[in-house]
Design an enzyme around this catalytic site. Structure first.
Site, PDB file in Angstrom:
ATOM      1  CE1 TYR A  76      -4.156  -1.500  -0.395  1.00 56.87           C
ATOM      2  CE2 TYR A  76      -3.179  -3.151   1.038  1.00 56.87           C
ATOM      3  CZ  TYR A  76      -4.169  -2.766   0.158  1.00 56.87           C
ATOM      4  OH  TYR A  76      -5.165  -3.635  -0.186  1.00 56.87           O
ATOM      5  NE  ARG A  79      -0.459  -0.034  -6.205  1.00 59.22           N
ATOM      6  CZ  ARG A  79       0.702  -0.690  -6.286  1.00 59.22           C
ATOM      7  NH1 ARG A  79       0.992  -1.673  -5.459  1.00 59.22           N
ATOM      8  NH2 ARG A  79       1.592  -0.368  -7.202  1.00 59.22           N
ATOM      9  CD  GLN A 110     -16.937  -1.293  -7.215  1.00 51.76           C
ATOM     10  OE1 GLN A 110     -16.883  -2.489  -7.024  1.00 51.76           O
ATOM     11  NE2 GLN A 110     -17.185  -0.784  -8.396  1.00 51.76           N
ATOM     12  CG  ASP A 153      -8.246   6.524  -7.307  1.00 45.67           C
ATOM     13  OD1 ASP A 153      -9.081   7.439  -7.201  1.00 45.67           O
ATOM     14  OD2 ASP A 153      -8.346   5.621  -8.171  1.00 45.67           O
ATOM     15  CG  HIS A 173     -14.123  -1.524  -1.886  1.00 46.09           C
ATOM     16  ND1 HIS A 173     -14.137  -1.994  -3.180  1.00 46.09           N
ATOM     17  CD2 HIS A 173     -15.220  -2.054  -1.291  1.00 46.09           C
ATOM     18  CE1 HIS A 173     -15.209  -2.763  -3.352  1.00 46.09           C
ATOM     19  NE2 HIS A 173     -15.887  -2.806  -2.238  1.00 46.09           N
ATOM     20  CB  THR A 184     -17.200  -1.315 -11.696  1.00 49.14           C
ATOM     21  OG1 THR A 184     -17.276  -2.479 -10.866  1.00 49.14           O
ATOM     22  CG2 THR A 184     -18.595  -0.832 -12.005  1.00 49.14           C
TER      23      THR A 184
END
Ligand code: APR
Length: 232
Positions: free
Chosen positions: A55, A58, A88, A91, A106, A173
């Site tokens: 992460y 990311r 979802q 970012d 999320h 999605t």
């Protein structure tokens, strides 16, 4: 056109046009990792360092990308309509494009959470979470991400927003991950729905749906036309 309530439901595809990879690419890996190794509670128990590193990467990547034409278009819709974004994505490209109301189903990369009290959520002041970074209750901080197998605490709020939509827009999605994917099927049959995604779907059971088979940024003008038509 009178101001209407528009709900925009987005997934990884909208950020793909900004250079962030989607999850279900051909190789089945997410940025070279198996999802089970980095995005589950079990992965966290097994190897906190690897999960934090994933992460952290990311988060670093997020600083190198920009919102694209579709993020900007959605933010612009705010000027004429009451727009709620349900994403979802973890970012912050919707916010950086200027969208005011963004519900993250999320979680969010830019936040950290206590591992003993899930209500203790912190906006990070740096780009990384390291082993040893603690919350005010002295427990290790974890990414503020809903991992596979975990509950989606914001789902109720998402259903509520969806219920009042005059128009429901879905962008990028695969509609593979539940409960988020349920949203489309809970929208009233009478509410017009538009999907912008280059993929192939079997959505015959969804009433009143127009599929714009296009990548997000390229689909802006077709989406604009559809909005004008539906909200006339
Ligand atoms: N523009 C628009 N859509 C695109 C683009 C693009 N440039 N490129 C790919 N897509 C579409 C694909 O056709 C696919 O339907 O984006 C979708 C990506 O699907 P997923 O990778 O499954 O992403 P998403 O649906 O957001 O996944 C849901 O799964 O991994 C978890 O928690 C994670 O939030 C994520 C959830």
């Amino acid at each position: 056109m009178r101001s209407k309530k528009i709900v925009v439901f987005t997934g990884a595809g909208i950020s793909a046009d900004s250079g962030i990879k989607t999850f279900r690419d051909a190789d089945g890996l997410w940025e070279n990792h198996r999802i089970e190794d980095v995005a589950t509670p079990e992965a966290w128990q097994r190897n906190k360092e690897l999960v934090l590193k994933f992460y952290n990467e990311r988060r670093k990547q997020l600083k190198q990308v920009e919102p694209n034409a579709m993020h900007l278009f959605i933010a612009d819709l705010d000027k004429k309509h009451e727009v709620k974004v349900i994403t979802q994505n973890v970012d912050n490209l919707h916010e950086r494009a200027g969208s005011k109301h963004v519900l993250h189903l999320h979680g969010e990369l830019i936040k950290a959470r206590s591992t003993v009290n899930p209500n203790l959520v912190y906006t990070l002041k740096k780009d990384t979470i390291e082993l040893g970074d603690k919350c005010e209750l002295n427990s290790q901080l974890r990414p503020h991400i809903v991992w596979f197998g975990e509950e989606v605490p914001e789902m109720e709020k998402a259903y509520e927003l969806t219920e009042y939509a005059d128009l429901f827009i879905v962008i990028g999605t695969s509609l593979n991950v539940y409960p988020a994917a349920n949203l489309l099927t809970t929208v009233s049959a009478y509410t017009p729905k538009v999907l912008v995604d280059p993929g192939t779907f079997n959505l015959d059971y969804v009433n009143n749906l127009k599929h714009i088979k296009s990548k997000a940024a390229e689909g802006v003008s077709a989406l604009q036309e559809a909005i004008e038509l539906f909200l006339k």
